[in-house]
Design a protein around this motif. Structure first.
Motif, PDB file in Angstrom:
ATOM      1  N   GLU A 164      30.726  38.579  35.544  1.00  0.00           N
ATOM      2  CA  GLU A 164      30.732  38.883  37.098  1.00  0.00           C
ATOM      3  C   GLU A 164      31.082  39.596  37.886  1.00  0.00           C
ATOM      4  OE1 GLU A 164      32.154  34.701  35.952  1.00  0.00           O
ATOM      5  OE2 GLU A 164      30.633  35.948  34.607  1.00  0.00           O
ATOM      6  N   ALA A 165      32.711  39.700  37.260  1.00  0.00           N
ATOM      7  CA  ALA A 165      34.094  39.951  38.185  1.00  0.00           C
ATOM      8  C   ALA A 165      33.637  41.015  37.967  1.00  0.00           C
ATOM      9  CB  ALA A 165      35.550  39.888  37.151  1.00  0.00           C
ATOM     10  N   ARG A 166      32.755  41.918  37.856  1.00  0.00           N
ATOM     11  CA  ARG A 166      32.136  43.478  38.644  1.00  0.00           C
ATOM     12  C   ARG A 166      32.037  43.438  39.590  1.00  0.00           C
ATOM     13  NH1 ARG A 166      32.376  47.627  34.708  1.00  0.00           N
ATOM     14  NH2 ARG A 166      32.279  46.875  32.780  1.00  0.00           N
ATOM     15  N   HIS A 167      30.920  42.247  40.114  1.00  0.00           N
ATOM     16  CA  HIS A 167      30.212  42.581  41.060  1.00  0.00           C
ATOM     17  C   HIS A 167      31.801  41.521  42.884  1.00  0.00           C
ATOM     18  CE1 HIS A 167      27.373  44.102  39.825  1.00  0.00           C
ATOM     19  NE2 HIS A 167      27.029  43.120  38.653  1.00  0.00           N
ATOM     20  N   HIS A 168      32.341  40.893  42.427  1.00  0.00           N
ATOM     21  CA  HIS A 168      33.253  40.419  42.790  1.00  0.00           C
ATOM     22  C   HIS A 168      34.507  41.559  43.979  1.00  0.00           C
ATOM     23  CE1 HIS A 168      37.429  38.238  44.520  1.00  0.00           C
ATOM     24  NE2 HIS A 168      36.498  37.419  43.790  1.00  0.00           N
ATOM     25  N   PRO A 169      34.044  40.999  45.542  1.00  0.00           N
ATOM     26  CA  PRO A 169      34.866  41.620  45.961  1.00  0.00           C
ATOM     27  C   PRO A 169      35.533  42.158  46.685  1.00  0.00           C
ATOM     28  CG  PRO A 169      34.173  39.293  47.530  1.00  0.00           C
ATOM     29  CD  PRO A 169      34.091  39.489  45.557  1.00  0.00           C
ATOM     30  N   TYR A 170      36.596  41.836  46.078  1.00  0.00           N
ATOM     31  CA  TYR A 170      38.261  42.674  46.224  1.00  0.00           C
ATOM     32  C   TYR A 170      38.607  43.047  44.007  1.00  0.00           C
ATOM     33  CZ  TYR A 170      39.379  39.906  50.430  1.00  0.00           C
ATOM     34  OH  TYR A 170      38.672  39.340  51.482  1.00  0.00           O
ATOM     35  N   GLY A 171      37.580  42.990  43.463  1.00  0.00           N
ATOM     36  CA  GLY A 171      37.927  43.621  41.948  1.00  0.00           C
ATOM     37  C   GLY A 171      37.912  42.376  41.318  1.00  0.00           C
ATOM     38  N   ALA A 172      38.326  42.520  39.680  1.00  0.00           N
ATOM     39  CA  ALA A 172      37.994  42.346  38.553  1.00  0.00           C
ATOM     40  C   ALA A 172      39.946  41.228  38.655  1.00  0.00           C
ATOM     41  CB  ALA A 172      38.414  43.337  37.531  1.00  0.00           C
ATOM     42  N   LEU A 173      40.273  42.232  38.983  1.00  0.00           N
ATOM     43  CA  LEU A 173      42.382  41.812  39.042  1.00  0.00           C
ATOM     44  C   LEU A 173      41.821  39.974  40.031  1.00  0.00           C
ATOM     45  CD1 LEU A 173      44.520  41.253  38.176  1.00  0.00           C
ATOM     46  CD2 LEU A 173      45.035  42.357  39.830  1.00  0.00           C
ATOM     47  N   SER A 174      41.454  40.305  41.115  1.00  0.00           N
ATOM     48  CA  SER A 174      41.028  39.329  41.814  1.00  0.00           C
ATOM     49  C   SER A 174      40.196  37.688  41.438  1.00  0.00           C
ATOM     50  CB  SER A 174      40.524  39.781  43.353  1.00  0.00           C
ATOM     51  OG  SER A 174      41.470  40.950  43.725  1.00  0.00           O
ATOM     52  N   VAL A 213      41.372  48.048  47.127  1.00  0.00           N
ATOM     53  CA  VAL A 213      39.871  46.784  46.659  1.00  0.00           C
ATOM     54  C   VAL A 213      39.243  47.462  48.053  1.00  0.00           C
ATOM     55  CG1 VAL A 213      41.047  44.375  46.777  1.00  0.00           C
ATOM     56  CG2 VAL A 213      41.348  45.560  48.815  1.00  0.00           C
ATOM     57  N   SER A 214      39.217  48.542  48.654  1.00  0.00           N
ATOM     58  CA  SER A 214      38.365  49.060  49.611  1.00  0.00           C
ATOM     59  C   SER A 214      37.017  50.045  48.791  1.00  0.00           C
ATOM     60  CB  SER A 214      38.733  49.988  49.940  1.00  0.00           C
ATOM     61  OG  SER A 214      39.040  51.358  49.525  1.00  0.00           O
ATOM     62  N   GLU A 215      36.857  49.975  47.769  1.00  0.00           N
ATOM     63  CA  GLU A 215      35.459  50.827  47.037  1.00  0.00           C
ATOM     64  C   GLU A 215      35.510  50.028  46.030  1.00  0.00           C
ATOM     65  OE1 GLU A 215      34.523  54.550  44.851  1.00  0.00           O
ATOM     66  OE2 GLU A 215      36.132  54.902  46.681  1.00  0.00           O
ATOM     67  N   ARG A 216      34.129  49.685  45.177  1.00  0.00           N
ATOM     68  CA  ARG A 216      33.864  49.241  44.688  1.00  0.00           C
ATOM     69  C   ARG A 216      34.263  49.792  42.817  1.00  0.00           C
ATOM     70  NH1 ARG A 216      28.565  46.257  43.401  1.00  0.00           N
ATOM     71  NH2 ARG A 216      27.652  48.221  43.608  1.00  0.00           N
ATOM     72  N   ARG A 217      34.061  51.153  43.270  1.00  0.00           N
ATOM     73  CA  ARG A 217      34.218  52.082  41.856  1.00  0.00           C
ATOM     74  C   ARG A 217      35.084  51.258  40.792  1.00  0.00           C
ATOM     75  NH1 ARG A 217      31.021  57.309  43.036  1.00  0.00           N
ATOM     76  NH2 ARG A 217      33.198  57.683  42.034  1.00  0.00           N
ATOM     77  N   ARG A 218      36.952  52.031  42.678  1.00  0.00           N
ATOM     78  CA  ARG A 218      38.368  52.080  42.557  1.00  0.00           C
ATOM     79  C   ARG A 218      38.243  51.078  41.646  1.00  0.00           C
ATOM     80  NH1 ARG A 218      40.049  52.964  47.633  1.00  0.00           N
ATOM     81  NH2 ARG A 218      39.294  55.643  47.327  1.00  0.00           N
ATOM     82  N   ARG A 219      38.285  49.846  42.188  1.00  0.00           N
ATOM     83  CA  ARG A 219      38.639  48.720  41.672  1.00  0.00           C
ATOM     84  C   ARG A 219      38.420  48.050  40.386  1.00  0.00           C
ATOM     85  NH1 ARG A 219      35.971  46.674  46.771  1.00  0.00           N
ATOM     86  NH2 ARG A 219      34.045  45.605  45.611  1.00  0.00           N
ATOM     87  N   ASN A 220      37.306  48.198  40.111  1.00  0.00           N
ATOM     88  CA  ASN A 220      36.961  47.994  38.861  1.00  0.00           C
ATOM     89  C   ASN A 220      36.967  49.632  37.768  1.00  0.00           C
ATOM     90  OD1 ASN A 220      35.864  45.637  39.882  1.00  0.00           O
ATOM     91  ND2 ASN A 220      33.508  46.469  40.302  1.00  0.00           N
ATOM     92  N   ARG A 221      37.987  50.393  37.942  1.00  0.00           N
ATOM     93  CA  ARG A 221      38.023  51.304  37.132  1.00  0.00           C
ATOM     94  C   ARG A 221      39.703  51.447  36.984  1.00  0.00           C
ATOM     95  NH1 ARG A 221      38.795  56.245  38.789  1.00  0.00           N
ATOM     96  NH2 ARG A 221      38.198  56.025  40.738  1.00  0.00           N
ATOM     97  N   ILE A 233      38.836  44.628  29.729  1.00  0.00           N
ATOM     98  CA  ILE A 233      39.051  42.778  29.279  1.00  0.00           C
ATOM     99  C   ILE A 233      38.582  41.773  30.073  1.00  0.00           C
ATOM    100  CG2 ILE A 233      40.798  41.442  28.142  1.00  0.00           C
ATOM    101  CD1 ILE A 233      42.686  43.674  27.464  1.00  0.00           C
ATOM    102  N   ILE A 234      38.667  41.957  31.815  1.00  0.00           N
ATOM    103  CA  ILE A 234      37.844  40.790  32.375  1.00  0.00           C
ATOM    104  C   ILE A 234      36.145  40.374  32.116  1.00  0.00           C
ATOM    105  CG2 ILE A 234      38.209  40.172  34.946  1.00  0.00           C
ATOM    106  CD1 ILE A 234      41.499  41.642  35.431  1.00  0.00           C
ATOM    107  N   PHE A 235      35.629  42.185  32.673  1.00  0.00           N
ATOM    108  CA  PHE A 235      34.643  42.352  32.586  1.00  0.00           C
ATOM    109  C   PHE A 235      34.409  41.626  31.349  1.00  0.00           C
ATOM    110  CE2 PHE A 235      35.535  46.160  35.170  1.00  0.00           C
ATOM    111  CZ  PHE A 235      35.429  45.052  36.328  1.00  0.00           C
TER     112      PHE A 235
END
Length: 177
Positions: A110-120, A84-92, A103-105
């Protein structure tokens, strides 16, 4: 973390258990099934995950699946913190074989901008009947069906693999009183 700017109030990453609870990436029932115990709170379960070391905090988060090089181990971080520490990592990166962030995106841009990522984001927005965000299983497999199966499998694994030691009496030991 090039290209990512810090925003006021951005996520603090100093305690793995707190981050797991805040991100929704800890399932107390699933952790309890793996460890053969019960927990009074989600935070207790998260602390048990951190203390145990090799316990998955959530049915849809598998540390062995993320990062082939195990970067979190080199950095001395818990895998959830690393994820969760880096947006690019948790979104990729997919944190589990049954989670596809694309699939989530597609369903929740709006999940792309969640502070903990798409799964959260998905865990917070989905309900028990929501299909898993995967291309591997048919769409009729719901989150609640998979979660129940994962908890049952963890319980069964614990019963089969992690057995309590049998007590045996030595013929030289005195009989119990």
């Amino acid at each position: 973390m090039r290209g990512e700017r810090r925003r006021p109030g951005q996520v603090r990453l100093d305690d793995a258990a707190d981050v797991m609870v805040a991100s929704g990436l800890v399932d107390a029932d699933y952790v309890a099934a793996q460890l053969g115990t019960t927990f009074g709170s989600t935070l207790e379960a998260a602390r048990a995950v951190v203390d145990a070391g090799d316990v998955s905090p959530h049915p849809l988060f598998e540390a062995q699946w993320i990062g082939r090089r195990r970067s979190w181990q080199r950095a001395g971080q818990h895998p959830v913190l690393w994820y969760v520490s880096e947006r690019r990592r948790r979104n990729r990166i997919a944190p589990h074989p049954l989670v596809d962030p694309r699939i989530i995106f597609a369903a929740y841009p709006e999940a792309r901008h969640h502070p903990y990522g798409a799964l959260s984001y998905w865990l917070g927005a989905s309900g028990p009947g929501t299909p898993l965000p995967t291309r591997i299983l048919p769409r009729k497999v719901s989150w609640s069906t998979y979660r129940a199966a994962a908890i049952a499998a963890a319980t069964e694994w614990r019963e089969e693999v992690v057995r309590p030691p049998r007590r045996c009496r030595s013929r030289w030991a005195p009989p119990p009183r």
